[in-house]
Structure formats: structure tokens, C-alpha cells
Motif scaffolding. Structure first.
Motif: not given
Length: 75
Positions: A35-62
Motif C-alpha cells: 500500500k502506498p505511504a502518505d504522499g506517494e502516488p496511488q496505484r492504478n487499477v486494471r479497469v478491464v479486470a475490474l469491469i470483468a469482475d463486476i460483470v462476471l462475479f462481483w465477489p471476485g473483485a474483493i
């Protein structure tokens, strides 16, 4: 019929426990796990994987967020 019921149960459990980024995203790096520390840039999310998780089976995103696989690896 009993064998078919067991096969169907295993197949459904397998489908429900899949998550796109963990399975197809490759090896999870230390950058993705940390996890990034305070002041460090946030990590980018893989948008395609997130959408696929939500569409196919949302607990997979967890699972993907918990393992860090949902985040893009550092270049």
C-alpha cells in the motif's frame, strides 16, 4: 445422476471463485502488494479486470483487491 450433480457442483464453485486479475494478470509484484505511504502516488487499477469482475462475479473483485492483482504492475 449423482456423478453429474457432483460435477455440476464443482463446476459452479469453480466459476464462482474465479477472478479475472488474479488468474489472468500474471505474477503479483511487491509493488502491487504494498500500500502506498502518505504522499506517494496511488496505484492504478486494471479497469478491464475490474469491469470483468463486476460483470462476471462481483465477489471476485474483493479477492483481486485483497491480493493486489487488480493493480497495474510498475513499469
Amino acid at each position: 445422476m449423482k456423478k453429474f450433480s457432483k460435477f455440476l457442483a464443482v463446476l459452479l464453485m469453480t466459476l464462482m471463485l474465479t477472478n479475472c486479475a488474479t488468474i489472468f494478470g500474471g505474477k503479483v509484484t511487491q509493488y502491487q502488494k504494498t500500500k502506498p505511504a502518505d504522499g506517494e502516488p496511488q496505484r492504478n487499477v486494471r479497469v478491464v479486470a475490474l469491469i470483468a469482475d463486476i460483470v462476471l462475479f462481483w465477489p471476485g473483485a474483493i479477492v483481486d483487491f485483497a491480493t493486489g492483482a487488480i493493480y497495474k504492475p510498475q513499469k
